[in-house]
Design an enzyme around this catalytic site. Structure first.
Site, PDB file in Angstrom:
ATOM      1  N   GLY A 692       6.429  73.233 105.080  1.00 64.01           N
ATOM      2  CA  GLY A 692       6.883  74.590 104.756  1.00 64.01           C
ATOM      3  C   GLY A 692       6.904  75.481 105.972  1.00 64.01           C
ATOM      4  N   GLU A 695       5.438  80.815 106.034  1.00 70.75           N
ATOM      5  CA  GLU A 695       4.247  81.579 106.383  1.00 70.75           C
ATOM      6  C   GLU A 695       3.730  81.314 107.782  1.00 70.75           C
ATOM      7  OE1 GLU A 695       2.150  81.877 102.048  1.00 70.75           O
ATOM      8  OE2 GLU A 695       2.209  79.906 102.953  1.00 70.75           O
TER       9      GLU A 695
END
Lengths: 734, 326, 166
Positions: A692, A695
């Site tokens: 991912g 963030e």
């Protein structure tokens, strides 16, 4: 292998690289872009619903106590007022991410200033807002509200199981070099540009809500539980979400209130949080007090590592800001202490805000690492390079693919880093001290169960459907690219539909898991479709080459439409995280390099250059991934210099509940951002070899800025944000 | 927002009649509507004065008359102001954003109200909002509050930038009274200190309407507007300084300094100006100026930093404005 | 009374409390203009009134009788994007998209302000021609918050349009 996968071991097949279409990873424009730039993308509050009443929440003006009476008569005769709703089903807090059940109800028991108590419904927004201000509420106020984390009588509990290995105290006392410091961070607000909004409609059996939410499969359950319906009778629609950053992971009070009002009044009701309410009653990132203890041997290798944090939340909440999340795996040190203490405070719910844990944990850790590098007298990049452990320091499991060293080197090279013999106050330009700083980025890799449906139509086009959301992350874009790659289609021939709870349940947007998890579900569905196509062509799936709408097997090329012969093929991919996360320590890594100017008179700090190099597995779309990294870096600037949600220590209310005084960075605060994407495939991360990226860009960024401030002017601050007053107080004569 | 009666005035007499009856004039509305939405301001009637002919920037002898309705944008973009009163253009451009300055007017900007957190929270005691209720900024979080001229009743600051420059320039506010007369008030005397009546920000009487701001003849010299703030744009001043200083043969021939972010009004201390005039610039002189300026300054906890910040910023400004560097 | 919005006349006869923003969004179904804060603190509601950019949340619809309003819907359509809109797509000058219409309206006005030689806070000289350096663009776009953090790409998008126009 078809349609479903429980990921118990690495997927080394690396299928995407073997595909022929060549779109995966390409920096394609977002398919939702034209709708967004023309204003035609509709967000939750923007549906033209007939006869829609307007609701405004009324919130508590005490920090703890009981609502004794709500004087409905005080507003009943005001023009346009339809109802005052203070139903026992209303929720007093937002749901935490992934809760899947109603958050705390009982709005008459006040536990924080700003807690929703009632909803005023009127014909127009102005009428409702005016009446909401006039509604008289009688309280019985308790005098034992806990507001200050540091006050002595605040109850504090240890959260979870601390990690205690070896003897850190001893390691510190015997270390060649040791750093023992305490850093603090203030509360943050996610402050998405779109305030939380819902339009609820009730037809007597089904509750349909346009709402701004991140994780519909949980949200349906949360809302159904709150209002007392079966989840099958609740439908949520969130095709466009104007930013979430964690604050829309769970249902929030406005959606429940709108639903109850719609059910009671038999007409549609729209409720949008006022901007002040986004600060007062949704979600804050906890303030933190972080004790960092680093012990290094004479070569600068960590032998002791301590990270202990005090955070806060409301009574009854299970979430505690996981400050030490990356400290768990990032650096070595056989003598380890990691621990989170949780203070119970009567302040608005603490929950996930972009990169919970690492966002504030890494900036403190990386500040301490810089202090250690200064103490040892080595290049801070070199200190990081010397401290990349071979196996997870506590669990003794291997790492999955990890590009930390590559990121440190690539970032340093791109930035033009000179790390040897650093000593502060070396460069002055007029009134400004100029300095550079760096930090490591790290964020744990998360996966979640996800489903997605892929349909291949007879004309050779395809559609992807999932209740997954795109909160600006680029989900529409990357899911389309995965399907296009797997099915050999032009990306424009793949329609991606998201944000409808009637679609198969995706992972939801949170924890940076959306793309690797839901993307894997799309991948699996496509694999299943490929298998069926192969069967039609009498070959193995692996023998099949799909490209530009044609299937090629052993030199024989056939148009997909001829293979399909008027049929459509539909598969639902089902991805489960499995046991892989127990077998490998998987995370995203990176490095930040920045140049900062500090005004020698006023202490104002400005970021002048900012480079980030990141490795997060396969890049699914280089353009949207770069944007995600940039966004994180902007958050890093805010966290370093400007953002703090301040609570009044006497009354417990948010002192600065608006965008004038809660300072998110503006355009001029942000220089050109330079992002380097480091090529990587992580087979233990997902069948896509992707991790991912939503963030990672914030995790440590503020640390780099703080380190650059120190290099610029010699001021080492440990209480974020580094506002001009704090820097100035430590500056010498200009 | 509470319901209100809306009327539009097409000339000054009409506007004056309506304001005398209690209507609040609205021009740009950027501050008033913000406060009305929060029900900090709850006028029963508004009179829209946007079509009253109070626009235009016109010379009047050596002076320059800025109509009350001239927008901040138009004022800062005006060639004469950029050339002859750069401190004013700079101050205006330091405030708010292009969007807000396109609506905000000269008169409205003078009348903008404090950004005190407790003034903005209608649940908190505030003598400015609700006389007699108390001041919750005292003892609270008061980072943006006053260190000069505050009272036990109020420690709020005037938040604007433009008026700080107008103070340095010693401009005059032209006011139409309820009786149809005109009176003039120096900007330096337009805003009030809180004393025991912090509900009154300035000396405007009920029914009075600002018609213009008049700039005196161009002062020459070097103009500087320095604004210290938390983010690099779109933030209110922690401390700001407007300085207009003319040098002559190595000495300070004239000096006019005004300060924002320090008090309930744009702060002007003529003793500071007088101290500088005739002197050769030196750090010792600047320190003396700061001593004088901050004599009696008092912090309230979270805003203590403003005292050293004002001192350091003053030094930066004086070094810049008296230096050779152009 | 009526307003001319994107060249079309829209009658207004509502509650005088109605902001221009709410009039656009609720009464005209022009929802491209966004409400982010309702207090002039974010810029998501930026529209052009008589050619100038303003925060539509801080003005009343009733104050704009006969005036001309341009919203994002008046700049371009999905099939016929305005050059700024196309550049925002190309440079990924947005993420969630919620601040985007305001950014684009703001950028359009900014280019005209610069053409008219309006200075900004970061202009070194108050006289002479305005040259839109990246820092000038950043300062002039600072009235439009983007929480996703797309600023760097927004600047790139505007620079491209500016350079093409020159």
């Amino acid at each position: 292998m078809t349609g479903s996968l429980e990921m118990d071991r690495p997927d080394d097949r690396n299928r995407l690289d073997a595909m022929a279409q060549g779109v995966i990873g390409k920096p394609l424009d977002r398919p939702d872009g034209p709708a967004k730039v023309t204003g035609s993308a509709r967000y939750a509050a923007e549906y033209a619903v007939e006869n829609c009443a307007e609701g405004v929440l009324v919130t508590a003006t005490i920090s703890k106590g009981q609502v004794v009476a709500i004087d409905e008569a005080s507003v009943r005769d005001m023009p346009g007022v339809i109802a005052v709703i203070s139903d026992e089903r209303m929720v007093a807090r937002p749901a935490q991410g992934g809760a899947g059940e109603s958050p705390v109800r009982n709005v008459r028991q006040v536990e924080y200033w700003g807690q929703p108590i009632a909803l005023v419904v009127a014909e127009t927004f102005e009428q409702a807002r005016n009446a909401s201000k006039q509604l008289r509420i009688e309280y019985r106020s308790d005098d034992d509200a806990a507001i200050d984390q540091h006050s002595r009588d605040v109850p504090i509990e240890t959260h979870g199981e601390p990690t205690i290995q070896g003897n850190l105290d001893k390691a510190i006392s015997q270390a060649a070099y040791a750093v023992e410091v305490t850093y603090t961070t203030e509360c943050h607000n996610s402050a998405p540009m779109e305030p939380h909004a819902s339009i609820a409609q009730w037809d007597g059996t089904t509750l349909t809500v346009h709402s701004s939410l991140q994780m519909l499969k949980y949200n349906v359950k949360e809302l159904a539980d709150a209002v007392g319906l079966d989840p099958e009778d609740v439908r949520l629609l969130s095709p466009y979400v104007g930013g979430g950053f964690g604050s829309k992971l769970g249902i929030s009070p406005e959606g429940v209130a709108a639903s109850i009002a719609a059910m009671e009044l038999g007409r549609a009701v729209r409720v949008v949080l006022l901007r002040q309410q986004v600060f007062q009653c949704v979600m804050r990132r906890s303030e933190t007090t972080q004790r960092l203890r680093l012990a290094a041997d004479s070569d600068g290798r960590l032998v002791g590592f301590g990270h202990e944090a005090l955070v806060s939340n409301l009574p009854g909440e299970t979430f505690a800001e996981p400050v030490t999340q990356a400290s768990d795996f990032l650096y070595p040190g056989e003598n380890r202490t990691l621990r989170i203490d949780l203070a119970r405070l009567n302040l608005v719910t603490a929950g996930s805000v972009r990169a919970p844990g690492e966002a504030v944990g890494m900036q403190a850790l990386e500040g301490a690492m810089d202090e250690l590098a200064m103490k040892i007298g080595i290049d801070p990049v070199e200190l990081r390079l010397r401290n990349i452990p071979e196996r997870h320091p506590a669990k003794d499991i291997p790492y999955s693919s990890r590009k930390l060293a590559e990121c440190l080197k690539a970032g340093a090279e791109r930035f033009g880093w000179h790390g040897a013999r650093r000593s502060p106050c070396h460069t002055r330009e007029g009134e400004w001290w100029i300095g550079t700083g760096m930090a490591t980025a790290a964020r744990v890799h998360n996966l979640n169960e996800a489903e997605a449906r892929v349909t291949l139509y007879p004309d050779g086009t395809a559609a992807v459907a999932s209740d997954m959301t795109d909160i600006g992350t680029g989900t529409y874009t990357v899911l389309g690219q995965i399907a296009a790659e797997m099915l050999g289609l032009d990306r424009n021939d793949v329609l991606v539909r998201l944000g409808d709870s009637s679609f198969p349940p995706g992972a939801g947007s949170g924890g940076s898991w959306g793309a690797p998890s839901t993307g894997s579900a799309v991948f699996l569905a496509c694999e299943a479709i490929r298998t069926r196509l192969a069967a039609r062509l009498g070959c193995q799936e692996e023998e099949l080459t799909l490209q530009d709408g044609f299937a090629t097997v052993r030199g024989q090329t056939t148009a997909l439409s001829d293979v399909l012969k008027g049929d459509q093929i539909e598969e639902v991919g089902h991805f489960k995280a499995g046991e892989i996360s127990d077998k490998f320590s998987a995370a995203m890594y990176g490095a930040f390099f920045t140049e900062v100017a500090v005004n020698a008179y006023t202490g104002e700090a400005r970021v002048r250059r900012f480079t980030g190099a990141f490795g997060f597995g396969r890049v699914l779309n280089a353009k949207t991934a770069t944007s995600q990294c940039m966004g994180g870096m902007v958050w890093g600037i805010g966290s370093a210099l400007t953002e703090e949600e301040i609570f009044d220590k006497r009354y417990g209310h948010v002192v600065n509940p608006d965008l004038a005084e809660y300072h998110v960075p503006v355009n001029l605060d942000v220089p050109h951002l330079d992002v380097v994407l480091v090529d990587e495939r992580d087979p233990a991360a997902s069948p896509l070899q992707a991790k991912g990226v939503g963030e990672l860009g914030i995790c440590g960024a503020a640390g780099a800025i703080g380190n650059a401030i120190h290099d610029a002017c010699g001021v080492r601050l440990r209480s974020f944000p580094f506002t001009p007053d704090k820097i100035m107080a430590e500056l010498g004569d200009p | 927002m509470k319901p209100f009666e809306y009327n539009r005035a097409n000339d000054l007499d009409h506007a004056a009649r309506l304001t005398s009856d209690g209507a609040r004039p609205i021009a740009g509305g950027t501050n008033l509507l913000d406060l009305m939405k929060l029900e900090i301001e709850t006028p029963d009637a508004l009179v829209d004065i946007n079509r009253v002919p109070l626009g235009g920037i016109e010379p009047d002898g050596d002076e320059l008359r800025i109509g009350a309705l001239v927008t901040n944008s138009a004022c800062a973009a005006d060639e004469r102001i950029r050339r002859d009163y750069p401190v004013l253009a700079r101050a205006i451009l330091a405030g708010a954003t292009f969007q807000l300055r396109n609506k905000a007017t000269t008169a409205g900007n003078l009348c903008q109200r404090t950004r005190c957190y407790y003034f903005y929270n209608t649940e908190m005691p505030c003598n400015k909002r609700e006389p007699g209720s108390g001041c919750s900024a005292i003892g609270g979080f008061n980072r943006i509050h006053a260190v000069l001229g505050a009272s036990d009743a109020c420690i709020a600051t005037y938040p604007g930038d433009m008026a700080v420059a107008l103070c340095a320039l010693n401009a005059t506010v032209e006011i139409a009274t309820a009786e149809g007369h005109t009176r003039s008030v120096p900007v330096r005397a337009f805003h009030r200190l809180p004393d025991d009546a912090p509900e009154r920000d300035n000396v405007l009487e009920p029914g009075e309407v600002i018609t213009a701001v008049v700039l005196p003849a161009p002062p020459g010299g070097k103009h500087v507007y320095r604004k210290v703030r938390d983010r690099s744009s779109y933030a209110f001043a922690l401390v700001s300084i407007a300085a207009v200083v003319r040098m002559d043969g190595g000495a300070i021939a004239s000096a006019a300094l005004a300060f924002g972010g320090l008090a309930h009004k744009p702060w002007h201390d003529e003793r500071v100006d007088a101290l500088l005039v005739g002197e050769v610039p030196s750090d010792a002189l600047f320190d003396k100026a700061a001593d004088l300026l901050l004599d009696g300054a008092q912090g309230h906890g979270t805003n203590d930093f403003k005292i050293p910040m004002a001192r350091r910023t003053l030094k930066a400004v004086l070094r810049e404005v008296t230096g050779d560097a152009e | 009374m009526a307003l001319i919005i994107n060249g079309r006349e829209y009658a207004f006869e509502g509650d005088p409390r109605t902001t221009l923003l709410d009039f656009l969004r609720r009464d005209c179904d022009l929802t491209g203009t966004k409400k982010g804060c309702d207090h002039g603190q974010c810029g998501a509601c930026t529209v052009l009134v008589n050619g100038q950019r303003i925060n539509s949340c801080l003005t009343l619809a009733v104050m704009h009788d006969g005036e001309s309003v341009t919203t994002i819907e008046g700049l371009g359509t999905i099939d016929d994007l305005h050059p700024l809109q196309a550049a925002f797509v190309k440079h990924d000058g947005y993420q969630c998209g919620y601040c985007t219409p305001g950014q684009i309206c703001s950028a359009k006005a900014m280019l005209e302000e610069a053409a008219n030689n309006w200075p900004s806070f970061v202009s070194e000289n108050l006289s002479g021609e305005t040259r839109l350096t990246p820092d000038e663009i950043r300062e002039r776009m600072s009235g439009n918050l983007c929480r996703c953090g797309a600023y760097s790409n927004i600047v790139d998008a505007i620079v491209e349009v500016m350079e093409r126009e020159q």
